[in-house]
Design a protein around this motif. Structure first.
Motif, PDB file in Angstrom:
ATOM      1  N   LEU A  41       0.825  -1.206   0.000  1.00 30.56           N
ATOM      2  CA  LEU A  41       0.000   0.000   0.000  1.00 30.56           C
ATOM      3  C   LEU A  41       0.858   1.255   0.000  1.00 30.56           C
ATOM      4  N   TRP A  46      -0.896   4.521  -1.785  1.00 23.79           N
ATOM      5  CA  TRP A  46      -2.295   4.490  -1.329  1.00 23.79           C
ATOM      6  C   TRP A  46      -2.440   4.817   0.151  1.00 23.79           C
ATOM      7  N   GLN A 144      -3.688  -3.174 -11.228  1.00 20.59           N
ATOM      8  CA  GLN A 144      -3.253  -1.790 -11.401  1.00 20.59           C
ATOM      9  C   GLN A 144      -2.639  -1.579 -12.783  1.00 20.59           C
ATOM     10  N   THR A 181      -9.049   5.248  -3.989  1.00 15.64           N
ATOM     11  CA  THR A 181      -8.045   5.306  -2.932  1.00 15.64           C
ATOM     12  C   THR A 181      -8.683   5.561  -1.577  1.00 15.64           C
ATOM     13  N   TRP A 186      -9.043  -0.958  -2.569  1.00 12.33           N
ATOM     14  CA  TRP A 186      -7.800  -1.679  -2.830  1.00 12.33           C
ATOM     15  C   TRP A 186      -7.497  -2.658  -1.697  1.00 12.33           C
ATOM     16  N   ARG A 502      -4.796  12.061  -7.151  1.00 10.26           N
ATOM     17  CA  ARG A 502      -5.116  10.978  -6.211  1.00 10.26           C
ATOM     18  C   ARG A 502      -5.531  11.530  -4.852  1.00 10.26           C
ATOM     19  N   ASP A 533      -8.785  10.725  -6.368  1.00  7.95           N
ATOM     20  CA  ASP A 533      -8.746  10.092  -7.694  1.00  7.95           C
ATOM     21  C   ASP A 533      -9.557  10.881  -8.724  1.00  7.95           C
TER      22      ASP A 533
END
Length: 843
Positions: A41, A46, A144, A181, A186, A502, A533
């Motif tokens: 991560l 992230w 991804q 995110t 994720w 992001r 994002d």
């Protein structure tokens, strides 16, 4: 070495010879799961807007406990264990020197986890846990890669996260719009992959295994929705905790509620929440060694070669050589006889001072024409005849809806291979939203009525650069110069993001805030606004042509071009290139990928998917380095001015910051130069430059650079060096070429009124102010001219070297916005002083 050989080896540990697995009761599976997933991560960006160096070392720090856990349970020979540790570590450290650092970090983590899975295969239960962790990380990384390269994939992924956040908002009674995110999908996906397969090898009871896996899958579905529903209270508690621990108490001001500061850590919070069901789900694994799966070498080799070729195709920048004579038409909807054009094509000019008066889009025409393009302004109505011979049409903030005939003409033009570049701004500025959204209906891109704001200033470390021909070589948000624009919504199957914010939010506009307010909102995040994002730039293929859309015009404005020239030139080169050259986006490539993965799965069922993902990532990232970075089209040698930022560490490169020096490129443009702020001072560019400028350098330049600077002076170019203080050794190393040096004698704040007395302007224009002046001394070469003195000492002087001019200014802070030229305020005497110096160099 087989497991049985390990148990009877005299070098094996006592617990291995006894047939036991180390630390088997309890196994503590949360260590490899928690730390392994945390490393991924962090490496993927992230877990908040971390700087590249912080992300790299934090990923290593998270990875170490997981690797140590695998090392302690391994029965493999010591040499093999150290070998499996070395490669992933080197790969992670190599990301420090790579422009592709984030993806190399992800690759390093996945490779390390796969190595740990191989390391623990002699310990059945530990090996199965580690293999699942590695497989989950590899599959998420593979996803991804597909999101980065498959047109329309990001749209589907983003729509799924948005739907989950809206559901959570409906359940909690508060509006929510979160990107992938911030929604935590994720992490949920990582743990969901951990639960598969439902009936693994080594399970005590298949039915029990499926039941426990189902519990984990249910937790993966519920946990993100529960977190999003509790977003408001979590943020408030987090902000209160941060304020209590770090900041002094604020009595007269209420606590600012800015979701995003704490919820950026959503992945780690969800990870902690899902560790318990994950530990429960893995309790079904047995201690008995499972029979190894057979290997098939040929499918593995063929699959690896196919993935390597596909990765090479995916990462190719696919930009041709810079075109000569490509025609760029800028559309201005005002009729040809109008004296008030709709598109501001002004650029910095003498008599217009303050960075707010630097002009808008005129400078990018100067840059493009100096790079070999041809630009023209297309006024009034658009029809097919007027688009004949045009390679790219540029639409900037359209203020009227295009007629059906114009709309049809534009899209027929694109369908035949023409390029379309659409530049817009935030919050329906100039009434652009309806015209631009109707224009872009055929490709499914929409401008939102918002302003995309970063959670950090200037989008530093908060943007994601999707692999694309335009972003090739882009390593910093500063190189793209995205400011405040609208976010874009993608709904077309052939659309692709180029730049994604992001860590930012879409501040909804306010139509009551007109005029100077620009319809902007309150600059604060509120529930219901988009968080994370956000698409800032995107492209789509249409017929044989290409369409690129920016939600912000900043990159193409006069102030931005010195930093963003390479990015802007790549954008135009991509737009004018017919879509047919992009063969990698065709379905054939994805058939190759599917076949390659199938071959790898056939070759080794247990780790086939993991191997497929790892090899694809290796191919995509390794091949990225094999492609030559597309260099920007060279500018006219007689006008190129390189402002070095490589060796500078004393002033910020962002505009409108304390101590920044935004007036330098503006002054150079007024003098007729085309400045490029060079963060990696290209050696070849120095061979074509007419001027090179070094401001307060802190590192000495390489000998090869000094040799090129001498050649610049031999050609009649200009070298400008400004510095002062006891840290002027790097500047003096440069001034050695010129026969000058900055002395150790401080002069302090200084004013010069006498040297420029021949100027017929007013006395105000003759006053030259220095912030931190230091004396300039001659060193074996007489001054050709002295430009400023103070208290009998020379503060600015010039020598002639060959046919060139060498200018020295004994003040490294002279070019600061406060002393020279800021957004609105400026020191007229200093501006005029610099104009005179640069004007002499252009004669």
């Amino acid at each position: 070495m087989s497991p049985h050989e390990g148990h009877h080896s005299p070098r094996a540990p006592l617990h291995a010879r006894a047939g036991l697995e180390p630390n088997n009761s309890p196994l503590r599976s949360w260590i490899p799961i928690g730390f392994g997933f945390s490393a991924l991560l962090v490496a993927a960006g992230w877990t908040g807007p971390l700087t590249p160096s912080a992300g790299r070392y934090l990923a290593l720090l998270c990875l170490l406990p997981a690797m140590a856990w695998a090392y302690a349970r391994s029965l493999a020979p010591t040499r093999l264990r150290w070998l499996l540790w070395a490669a992933p570590g080197l790969l992670l450290l190599a990301s420090a020197a790579s422009d592709n650092g984030e993806r190399l970090q992800v690759l390093g983590v996945v490779t390390a986890l796969c190595a740990a899975a191989l390391l623990t295969r002699t310990a059945p239960r530990a090996g199965e846990v580690m293999a699942r962790v590695a497989r989950s990380a590899a599959l998420v990384s593979l996803l991804q890669v597909f999101l980065h390269h498959v047109p329309g994939a990001f749209c589907a992924w983003d729509a799924a996260a948005d739907a989950m956040s809206r559901l959570a908002g409906h359940l909690s009674g508060q509006p929510l719009r979160l990107g992938p995110t911030f929604s935590g999908v994720w992490v949920a996906l990582l743990f969901a992959f951990l639960a598969l397969p439902l009936s693994p090898r080594g399970a005590v009871d298949a039915r029990r295994a499926r039941g426990r896996a189902a519990v984990l899958l249910l937790a993966c579905a519920v946990a993100p929705i529960a977190y999003m529903a509790l977003l408001g209270p979590i943020e408030r508690l987090g902000q209160l905790a941060i304020q209590a621990m770090i900041l002094p108490p604020v009595i007269h001001r209420p606590l600012a509620f800015h979701p995003g500061q704490v919820s950026a850590l959503a992945p780690l919070l969800l990870l902690l929440a899902l560790l318990v069901p994950a530990q429960y789900a893995l309790g079904h694994l047995s201690h008995a060694p499972a029979s190894p799966a057979p290997r098939r070498l040929l499918p593995l080799v063929l699959g690896g070669l196919a993935l390597f070729g596909a990765g090479y195709a995916l990462t190719a920048p696919l930009l041709p050589a810079p075109p000569r004579g490509a025609v760029i038409a800028i559309h201005d909807p005002e009729p040809p006889d109008s004296d008030r054009p709709a598109v501001d094509l002004s650029s910095p000019a003498i008599g217009r001072y303050g960075l707010a008066q630097a002009g808008m889009f005129g400078a990018f025409r100067n840059y493009l024409e100096a790079a070999g393009y041809t630009t023209r302004v297309l006024r009034g109505h658009i029809d097919p005849e007027r688009l004949e011979g045009v390679d790219a049409l540029v639409v900037i903030n359209p203020q009227r809806v295009y007629t059906d005939a114009e709309h049809d003409a534009i899209w027929r033009y694109v369908d035949k291979g023409g390029g379309l570049l659409v530049l817009g701004d935030h919050t329906d500025l100039f009434g652009l939203q309806e015209p631009v959204n109707r224009l872009l209906e055929p490709i499914g891109i929409r401008f939102e009525f918002d302003s995309a704001f970063s959670l950090r200033r200037h989008w530093r470390h908060t943007q994601e650069f999707f692999p694309h021909a335009i972003t090739a070589g882009l390593v910093d948000a500063l190189d793209a110069q995205i400011g405040t624009g609208a976010s874009l919504t993608l709904r077309g199957l052939r659309t692709r993001p180029i730049l994604v914010g992001r860590y930012g939010f879409g501040d909804l506009g306010n139509r009551a805030n007109g005029g100077q307010g620009g319809l902007l909102g309150d600059y604060r995040y509120e529930l219901g606004e988009r968080l994370g994002d956000m698409v800032l730039a995107a492209d789509a293929d249409h017929g044989k042509g290409r369409v690129v859309v920016f939600g912000d015009t900043s990159s193409f404005q006069s102030l931005s071009l010195p930093h963003a020239y390479a990015f802007v030139e790549r954008t135009f080169r991509y737009v004018v290139t017919p879509q047919g050259a992009a063969w990698w986006s065709k379905p054939l490539l994805w058939l190759i990928l599917a076949a390659a993965i199938a071959l790898l799965v056939i070759g080794r069922p247990a780790l086939g998917v993991t191997a497929a993902a790892a090899v694809l990532l290796v191919a995509a990232d390794a091949c990225h380095a094999l492609h030559a970075r597309p260099a920007p089209a060279p500018l006219d040698p007689g006008r190129l001015a390189l402002v070095d930022t490589t060796h500078v560490g004393r002033w910020p490169l962002d505009y409108f910051e304390e101590g920044s020096m935004g007036g330098i490129p503006t002054a150079l443009m007024r003098a007729g130069y085309l400045p490029v702020m060079s963060g990696r001072m290209p050696e070849a560019a120095l061979d074509d430059a007419a001027l090179a400028m070094f401001i307060a350098p802190v590192e000495a330049v390489a000998p090869a650079t000094k040799a090129r600077l001498r050649s610049l002076l031999e050609r009649g170019g200009t070298l400008v060096v400004a510095s002062g203080g006891r840290g002027a050794s790097a500047a003096n190393d440069l001034l050695e070429i010129c026969g000058m040096r900055i002395s150790d004698s401080p002069l302090g704040p200084a004013k010069d009124e006498g040297t420029t007395g021949d100027d017929p302007a007013s006395s105000t224009q003759r006053v030259v102010q220095f912030v931190d002046a230091w004396a300039i001394e001659s060193k074996g070469r007489p001054f050709h001219a002295v430009h400023a003195r103070y208290a009998g000492a020379v503060v600015s002087a010039e020598t002639r070297v060959f046919h060139g001019r060498c200018l020295a200014i004994g003040d490294g802070r002279f070019f600061g916005d406060k002393n020279l030229e800021g957004e609105f305020a400026f020191q007229l005497g200093n501006v005029k002083f610099l104009e005179r110096l640069l004007e002499k160099g252009r004669r």
